[in-house]
Design a protein around this motif. Structure first.
Motif, mmCIF file in Angstrom:
data_model
loop_
_atom_site.group_PDB
_atom_site.id
_atom_site.type_symbol
_atom_site.label_atom_id
_atom_site.label_comp_id
_atom_site.label_asym_id
_atom_site.label_seq_id
_atom_site.Cartn_x
_atom_site.Cartn_y
_atom_site.Cartn_z
ATOM 1 N N UNK A 48 10.986 28.539 -28.902
ATOM 2 C CA UNK A 48 12.047 29.224 -28.163
ATOM 3 C C UNK A 48 12.844 30.171 -29.055
ATOM 4 N N UNK A 49 13.001 29.816 -30.327
ATOM 5 C CA UNK A 49 13.784 30.653 -31.231
ATOM 6 C C UNK A 49 13.059 31.939 -31.607
ATOM 7 N N UNK A 50 11.746 31.889 -31.729
ATOM 8 C CA UNK A 50 10.990 33.037 -32.231
ATOM 9 C C UNK A 50 11.208 34.310 -31.411
ATOM 10 N N UNK A 51 11.046 34.303 -30.077
ATOM 11 C CA UNK A 51 11.259 35.549 -29.340
ATOM 12 C C UNK A 51 12.707 36.035 -29.376
ATOM 13 N N UNK A 52 13.661 35.107 -29.473
ATOM 14 C CA UNK A 52 15.057 35.533 -29.574
ATOM 15 C C UNK A 52 15.305 36.286 -30.876
ATOM 16 N N UNK A 53 14.765 35.771 -31.976
ATOM 17 C CA UNK A 53 14.864 36.485 -33.250
ATOM 18 C C UNK A 53 14.130 37.828 -33.186
ATOM 19 N N UNK A 126 23.677 30.050 -42.255
ATOM 20 C CA UNK A 126 22.737 30.851 -41.472
ATOM 21 C C UNK A 126 23.337 31.203 -40.113
ATOM 22 N N UNK A 127 24.003 30.242 -39.492
ATOM 23 C CA UNK A 127 24.591 30.488 -38.177
ATOM 24 C C UNK A 127 25.651 31.581 -38.237
ATOM 25 N N UNK A 128 26.507 31.537 -39.239
ATOM 26 C CA UNK A 128 27.536 32.569 -39.374
ATOM 27 C C UNK A 128 26.905 33.941 -39.601
ATOM 28 N N UNK A 129 25.872 33.988 -40.432
ATOM 29 C CA UNK A 129 25.195 35.264 -40.683
ATOM 30 C C UNK A 129 24.547 35.784 -39.406
ATOM 31 N N UNK A 150 19.743 44.833 -40.857
ATOM 32 C CA UNK A 150 18.317 44.533 -40.853
ATOM 33 C C UNK A 150 17.861 43.991 -42.206
ATOM 34 N N UNK A 151 18.407 44.535 -43.285
ATOM 35 C CA UNK A 151 18.068 44.034 -44.625
ATOM 36 C C UNK A 151 18.573 42.602 -44.800
ATOM 37 N N UNK A 152 19.797 42.347 -44.344
ATOM 38 C CA UNK A 152 20.350 40.991 -44.434
ATOM 39 C C UNK A 152 19.507 40.020 -43.614
ATOM 40 N N UNK A 153 19.066 40.453 -42.434
ATOM 41 C CA UNK A 153 18.226 39.592 -41.603
ATOM 42 C C UNK A 153 16.914 39.261 -42.303
ATOM 43 N N UNK A 154 16.336 40.225 -43.003
ATOM 44 C CA UNK A 154 15.085 39.989 -43.717
ATOM 45 C C UNK A 154 15.262 38.911 -44.786
ATOM 46 N N UNK A 155 16.337 39.003 -45.578
ATOM 47 C CA UNK A 155 16.566 38.009 -46.622
ATOM 48 C C UNK A 155 16.972 36.662 -46.023
ATOM 49 N N UNK A 156 17.778 36.696 -44.967
ATOM 50 C CA UNK A 156 18.164 35.441 -44.314
ATOM 51 C C UNK A 156 16.942 34.732 -43.742
ATOM 52 N N UNK A 157 16.008 35.529 -43.172
ATOM 53 C CA UNK A 157 14.790 34.940 -42.635
ATOM 54 C C UNK A 157 13.976 34.226 -43.690
ATOM 55 N N UNK A 158 14.013 34.721 -44.943
ATOM 56 C CA UNK A 158 13.279 34.040 -46.018
ATOM 57 C C UNK A 158 13.838 32.635 -46.258
ATOM 58 N N UNK A 159 15.155 32.534 -46.379
ATOM 59 C CA UNK A 159 15.760 31.219 -46.623
ATOM 60 C C UNK A 159 15.646 30.327 -45.395
ATOM 61 N N UNK A 160 15.792 30.921 -44.211
ATOM 62 C CA UNK A 160 15.698 30.143 -42.990
ATOM 63 C C UNK A 160 14.291 29.566 -42.827
ATOM 64 N N UNK A 161 13.271 30.374 -43.148
ATOM 65 C CA UNK A 161 11.893 29.884 -43.060
ATOM 66 C C UNK A 161 11.649 28.757 -44.060
ATOM 67 N N UNK A 162 12.292 28.840 -45.211
ATOM 68 C CA UNK A 162 12.124 27.780 -46.209
ATOM 69 C C UNK A 162 12.622 26.446 -45.669
ATOM 70 N N UNK A 163 13.793 26.446 -45.036
ATOM 71 C CA UNK A 163 14.338 25.205 -44.492
ATOM 72 C C UNK A 163 13.594 24.740 -43.251
ATOM 73 N N UNK A 164 12.986 25.664 -42.516
ATOM 74 C CA UNK A 164 12.317 25.292 -41.274
ATOM 75 C C UNK A 164 10.877 24.851 -41.485
ATOM 76 N N UNK A 179 7.975 36.783 -44.210
ATOM 77 C CA UNK A 179 7.725 38.076 -43.578
ATOM 78 C C UNK A 179 6.675 37.944 -42.473
ATOM 79 N N UNK A 180 5.669 37.095 -42.716
ATOM 80 C CA UNK A 180 4.664 36.830 -41.679
ATOM 81 C C UNK A 180 5.335 36.232 -40.451
ATOM 82 N N UNK A 181 6.197 35.259 -40.665
ATOM 83 C CA UNK A 181 6.861 34.601 -39.539
ATOM 84 C C UNK A 181 7.773 35.564 -38.793
ATOM 85 N N UNK A 182 8.506 36.408 -39.507
ATOM 86 C CA UNK A 182 9.383 37.380 -38.843
ATOM 87 C C UNK A 182 8.562 38.385 -38.033
ATOM 88 N N UNK A 183 7.385 38.759 -38.530
ATOM 89 C CA UNK A 183 6.528 39.667 -37.761
ATOM 90 C C UNK A 183 6.030 38.999 -36.485
#
Length: 357
Positions: A48-53, A126-129, A150-164, A179-183
């Motif tokens: 559910x989160x993937x299409x929202x992101x 992550x939620x605040x960002x 968009x740059x902040x989202x890219x870096x946040x996605x890296x850390x978020x993917x690590x925890x997920x 980056x694969x997951x964000x794509x």
């Protein structure tokens, strides 16, 4: 754009309540079998989160570039973006529940999981960002900040993917995986937006501001998103295969066992082959059902990607996860889709006010 009447607040609210009741029943049942329920809930929350992101990613890109290709999808993206701030905490809470239960260990051989306090603190950050990034994508006066966002989202996605995801694998880490997951998220978000725009009455053959049929832009953009995500997946695989390091190939070795290779073949067909072949046709992209049908295929591929990413590390827990995964997915999708309809209706109402967005 004339809404077709499909998106109604009352209907969305009814579906949402039914979904919430189903989720509550599944959660109560999960208390009796938490080893099966928690991974299943994690899979559903990820799906559910993937299409929202993805909606957030494309909305920020369109804020930077502009163009006809995004004007017709502006409201569907805005509706999806409003789901992000409450979908991520759900996934974070599920991860915290697994971290707080020492009697429910992670898959055999997994790396030590960060403590619940550390995971909780990072989840709040992550939620605040994400809230700030959603504001940058939704508010017109924040348009100059879309590039940095968009740059902040890219870096946040890296850390978020690590925890997920990374904590589920035995010492595995890949700098290219986020980056694969964000794509993958971007392709899913675009597919949902195209489906919503078509359902609200926008015709693919309708000409946009630049004089081109909207279906051409939708189809070309969807084809680009699918091919780009596939390219990143293949490149990551080739780099890991060429290095042949035990700590890196473990991710693929785990998915080589059991029936997971069949899911990989399904992803090749659903995520790449079918959309690629269909979207090569100009007539298909301009037909009323062409691009929306392809978008449904891509959206379904997003669910398969969530299954591929989350469930294999928990495969040793048996088929008991399957009923929970199905119930959580259907109920979660019903709740998200109902809220999406409500947000979409609000976007249409706001667009008719003097402060058109």
């Amino acid at each position: 754009m004339k809404p077709s009447g499909l998106f109604r607040v009352r209907e969305g609210g009814r579906a949402g309540w039914i979904g919430l009741a189903t989720l509550a029943a599944a959660a109560l049942g999960g208390c009796l079998a938490p080893q099966a329920a928690l991974p299943a809930a994690r899979f559903a929350a990820t799906a559910c989160l993937q299409p929202a992101l993805g909606c957030l990613i494309f909305a920020l890109i369109h804020r930077i570039t502009g163009g006809q290709w995004g004007e017709s999808l502006r409201r569907p993206w805005a509706a999806g973006i409003r789901l992000v701030p409450w979908l991520w905490p759900i996934l974070a809470l599920i991860a915290l529940a697994q971290a707080a239960r020492p009697d429910l260990p992670l898959p055999t051989g997994s790396a030590p999981m960060p403590g619940a306090a550390m995971l909780g603190a990072r989840a709040v950050v992550y939620e605040l960002i994400l809230i700030v990034l959603c504001g940058a994508a939704l508010r017109p006066r924040w348009k100059p900040q879309a590039g940095p966002a968009l740059i902040v989202l890219l870096f946040t996605g890296h850390f978020l993917a690590a925890d997920a995801f990374f904590v589920l694998e035995p010492g595995w880490y890949s700098t290219g995986f986020p980056l694969v997951w964000l794509a993958i998220c971007a392709a899913s978000g675009l597919a949902i937006a195209v489906m919503a725009a078509a359902a609200s009455g926008v015709r693919p053959a309708e000409a946009g501001a630049a004089g081109r049929p909207l279906g051409l832009d939708w189809g070309n953009l969807l084809l680009t998103a699918v091919v780009f995500a596939t390219y990143l997946v293949i490149m990551e695989f080739l780099i890991i295969w060429s290095a042949n390091l035990p700590a890196e190939i473990s991710w693929f070795l785990r998915r080589k066992q059991g029936g997971w290779p069949y899911l990989a073949l399904a992803l090749v067909a659903v995520h790449l082959a079918f959309p690629f072949l269909l979207l090569l046709s100009r007539r298909w992209k301009e037909s009323p059902r062409g691009v929306p049908f392809t978008a449904r295929i891509v959206a379904g591929a997003g669910v398969l990607w969530a299954l591929w990413l989350v469930i294999p590390p928990f495969a040793d827990r048996g088929w008991g996860m399957a009923p929970f995964a199905l119930v959580f997915l259907v109920a979660g999708a019903a709740v998200c889709w109902s809220r999406y309809q409500i947000y979409f209706d609000r976007e249409i109402i706001l667009s008719k006010t003097p402060h058109d967005r």
